[in-house]
Design a protein around this motif. Structure first.
Motif, mmCIF file in Angstrom:
data_model
loop_
_atom_site.group_PDB
_atom_site.id
_atom_site.type_symbol
_atom_site.label_atom_id
_atom_site.label_comp_id
_atom_site.label_asym_id
_atom_site.label_seq_id
_atom_site.Cartn_x
_atom_site.Cartn_y
_atom_site.Cartn_z
ATOM 1 N N CYS A 9 0.815 -1.216 0.000
ATOM 2 C CA CYS A 9 0.000 0.000 0.000
ATOM 3 C C CYS A 9 0.848 1.266 0.000
ATOM 4 O O CYS A 9 0.320 2.371 -0.180
ATOM 5 N N HIS A 10 2.157 1.143 0.212
ATOM 6 C CA HIS A 10 3.020 2.327 0.250
ATOM 7 C C HIS A 10 4.450 1.886 -0.005
ATOM 8 O O HIS A 10 4.894 0.835 0.471
ATOM 9 N N GLU A 11 5.192 2.686 -0.757
ATOM 10 C CA GLU A 11 6.624 2.421 -0.945
ATOM 11 C C GLU A 11 7.350 3.748 -1.110
ATOM 12 O O GLU A 11 6.876 4.655 -1.790
ATOM 13 N N SER A 12 8.509 3.865 -0.454
ATOM 14 C CA SER A 12 9.338 5.059 -0.568
ATOM 15 C C SER A 12 10.800 4.637 -0.492
ATOM 16 O O SER A 12 11.133 3.555 0.011
ATOM 17 N N GLN A 13 11.692 5.501 -1.001
ATOM 18 C CA GLN A 13 13.103 5.147 -1.095
ATOM 19 C C GLN A 13 13.982 6.358 -0.830
ATOM 20 O O GLN A 13 13.545 7.505 -0.953
ATOM 21 N N ASP A 14 15.229 6.076 -0.483
ATOM 22 C CA ASP A 14 16.250 7.096 -0.334
ATOM 23 C C ASP A 14 17.528 6.558 -0.968
ATOM 24 O O ASP A 14 17.807 5.356 -0.878
ATOM 25 N N PHE A 15 18.284 7.423 -1.622
ATOM 26 C CA PHE A 15 19.468 6.982 -2.353
ATOM 27 C C PHE A 15 20.705 7.765 -1.920
ATOM 28 O O PHE A 15 20.599 8.899 -1.439
ATOM 29 N N SER A 16 21.882 7.138 -2.084
ATOM 30 C CA SER A 16 23.154 7.811 -1.814
ATOM 31 C C SER A 16 24.189 7.362 -2.836
ATOM 32 O O SER A 16 24.499 6.165 -2.930
ATOM 33 N N ASP A 17 24.706 8.298 -3.612
ATOM 34 C CA ASP A 17 25.768 7.969 -4.564
ATOM 35 C C ASP A 17 27.057 7.603 -3.834
ATOM 36 O O ASP A 17 27.827 6.750 -4.289
ATOM 37 N N GLN A 18 27.304 8.252 -2.693
ATOM 38 C CA GLN A 18 28.527 7.986 -1.934
ATOM 39 C C GLN A 18 28.434 6.672 -1.151
ATOM 40 O O GLN A 18 29.444 6.058 -0.841
ATOM 41 N N GLY A 19 27.219 6.247 -0.857
ATOM 42 C CA GLY A 19 27.028 5.004 -0.108
ATOM 43 C C GLY A 19 26.681 5.271 1.346
ATOM 44 O O GLY A 19 27.258 6.153 1.985
ATOM 45 N N SER B 92 26.536 4.264 5.335
ATOM 46 C CA SER B 92 27.052 3.408 6.399
ATOM 47 C C SER B 92 25.846 2.767 7.074
ATOM 48 O O SER B 92 24.697 3.108 6.780
ATOM 49 N N VAL B 93 26.070 1.841 7.987
ATOM 50 C CA VAL B 93 24.960 1.220 8.708
ATOM 51 C C VAL B 93 24.172 2.280 9.467
ATOM 52 O O VAL B 93 22.937 2.332 9.420
ATOM 53 N N VAL B 94 24.878 3.143 10.186
ATOM 54 C CA VAL B 94 24.204 4.187 10.969
ATOM 55 C C VAL B 94 23.400 5.107 10.055
ATOM 56 O O VAL B 94 22.251 5.462 10.349
ATOM 57 N N GLN B 95 23.985 5.498 8.936
ATOM 58 C CA GLN B 95 23.288 6.382 8.007
ATOM 59 C C GLN B 95 22.060 5.696 7.405
ATOM 60 O O GLN B 95 21.009 6.328 7.232
ATOM 61 N N SER B 96 22.184 4.406 7.089
ATOM 62 C CA SER B 96 21.047 3.696 6.491
ATOM 63 C C SER B 96 19.901 3.561 7.478
ATOM 64 O O SER B 96 18.729 3.684 7.094
ATOM 65 N N VAL B 97 20.208 3.320 8.748
ATOM 66 C CA VAL B 97 19.152 3.215 9.767
ATOM 67 C C VAL B 97 18.499 4.580 9.976
ATOM 68 O O VAL B 97 17.275 4.680 10.132
ATOM 69 N N ALA B 98 19.303 5.640 9.964
ATOM 70 C CA ALA B 98 18.739 6.991 10.080
ATOM 71 C C ALA B 98 17.817 7.291 8.905
ATOM 72 O O ALA B 98 16.746 7.903 9.074
ATOM 73 N N SER B 99 18.202 6.850 7.712
ATOM 74 C CA SER B 99 17.359 7.043 6.534
ATOM 75 C C SER B 99 16.054 6.249 6.656
ATOM 76 O O SER B 99 14.971 6.750 6.314
ATOM 77 N N LEU B 100 16.161 5.015 7.161
ATOM 78 C CA LEU B 100 14.955 4.196 7.356
ATOM 79 C C LEU B 100 14.031 4.841 8.385
ATOM 80 O O LEU B 100 12.805 4.850 8.217
ATOM 81 N N GLU B 101 14.614 5.399 9.451
ATOM 82 C CA GLU B 101 13.813 6.141 10.439
ATOM 83 C C GLU B 101 13.027 7.259 9.766
ATOM 84 O O GLU B 101 11.836 7.465 10.055
ATOM 85 N N LYS B 102 13.686 7.981 8.888
ATOM 86 C CA LYS B 102 13.035 9.096 8.199
ATOM 87 C C LYS B 102 11.866 8.602 7.352
ATOM 88 O O LYS B 102 10.769 9.184 7.393
ATOM 89 N N LEU B 103 12.087 7.522 6.606
ATOM 90 C CA LEU B 103 11.031 6.990 5.745
ATOM 91 C C LEU B 103 9.844 6.482 6.563
ATOM 92 O O LEU B 103 8.678 6.723 6.210
ATOM 93 N N VAL B 104 10.141 5.776 7.655
ATOM 94 C CA VAL B 104 9.062 5.275 8.511
ATOM 95 C C VAL B 104 8.320 6.434 9.162
ATOM 96 O O VAL B 104 7.091 6.438 9.262
#
Length: 326
Positions: free
Chosen positions: A230-240, A242-254
């Motif tokens: 029912c919903h999908e969203s994404q975030d991208f990083s050309d630089q890549g 880190s684990v901490v950054q990816s979890v922070a991004s997931l927090e933002k999306l949620v």
């Protein structure tokens, strides 16, 4: 959770060697084993798994998901299977990136014939894709949600370009494998995790099931209600990330999703997290430190047969396990 773009119409004998492939932007992962059939496909035993990666800096994009590329992935898998002294698979199933599909909802008149449904779906696709000239193929399923029954039957529709499906069938035929079905990677991932959870007797019936995928260059959130996206969203990083950054991004999306859907109560939201960054030893502890994510986290124990590359192989596993075989 059907959502196959090809019906599993072919009859299988009780135990058949089958290859399940999950194609992603940077290569593929596969799982091979003996499969049994009742009303659904199910691994009787997983014998081996593996993967193929594209050259560094390259990715599958545009129309590059072609028969030659898929054929190379298949031959790599067959070579590994043969080197293990195992019999060649006779059939194959696939998951493909969800970005290759168009998904939408449609409310049809109750009692509509299949011909009427096809006309409605084709009109909807024509309006959605605009000047798209390439032919599309589609599948649909009736939602369990009855809230719109006074207006008609709610349907979920999935469509892909016909030429993409033709390439998949061509690659399968060239390797003398019967293609049993194609599904989307986010659906395969959620199905794989939930199938494993049921085998471990880890249960839960939340209203909202969230699938977060944390990868080096992409973080993705998919939200399911009663098995339907029912919903999908994404975030991208050309630089890549880190684990901490990816979890922070997931927090933002949620967080963005949660603010937009107020119909949430305690225990109604569960979060499954996958993706290649979950292989890091710090991933789970980082998620558990998140005030937003920790209480939603649904930790699922890996299956012993694919424990070594659990978060990579669960998608290929879910592309087959428990899927209908009509």
């Amino acid at each position: 959770m059907k959502n196959y773009l090809l019906d599993l119409r072919q009859k299988l004998k009780p135990l058949v060697p089958v290859l399940s492939m999950s194609v992603h932007e940077h290569g593929c992962r596969w799982v091979y084993g003996m499969v049994r059939q009742s009303n659904v496909l199910s691994f009787n035993a997983i014998r081996c798994s593996g993967g193929s990666d594209l050259e560094s800096g390259t990715s599958i994009s545009g129309d590059s998901l072609n028969a030659g590329l898929l054929g190379g992935f298949i031959q790599d898998a067959l070579g590994k299977i043969s080197s293990c002294g195992l019999v060649k698979p006779s059939a194959v199933v696939y998951s493909i990136p969800a970005s290759r599909a168009f998904m939408c909802e449609l409310v049809s008149e109750s009692g509509s014939s299949e011909e009427d449904l096809r006309f409605q779906i084709e009109d909807l696709l024509a309006a959605a894709v605009g000047d798209q000239t390439d032919e599309m193929v589609y599948d649909w399923q009736t939602k369990l949600d009855t809230s719109t029954n006074d207006q008609g039957d709610p349907l979920v529709v999935a469509a892909v370009l016909k030429k993409l499906l033709d390439e998949i069938l061509q690659a399968s035929k060239a390797s003398q494998l019967k293609c049993l079905g194609v599904t989307l990677d986010n659906i395969a991932a959620v199905n794989g995790y939930l199938q494993a959870a049921s085998k471990h007797h880890q249960t839960g019936n939340p209203k909202f099931l969230l699938y977060g995928e944390i990868c080096k260059h992409r973080v993705r959130l998919a939200v399911f209600i009663e098995g339907f996206l029912c919903h999908e969203s994404q975030d991208f990083s050309d630089q890549g990330f880190s684990v901490v950054q990816s979890v922070a991004s997931l927090e933002k999306l949620v967080g963005v999703w949660a603010r937009g859907d107020q119909d949430q109560g305690e225990g109604t939201v569960r979060l499954i997290v996958g993706g290649d960054l979950m292989a890091s030893k710090t991933a789970i502890s980082t998620i558990k430190r998140s005030r937003l994510l920790a209480d939603k986290l649904f930790e699922i124990r890996p299956l012993p047969q694919i424990r070594e590359h659990w978060h990579a192989d669960v998608v290929a596993y879910g592309a087959l396990e428990g899927m209908p075989c009509a």
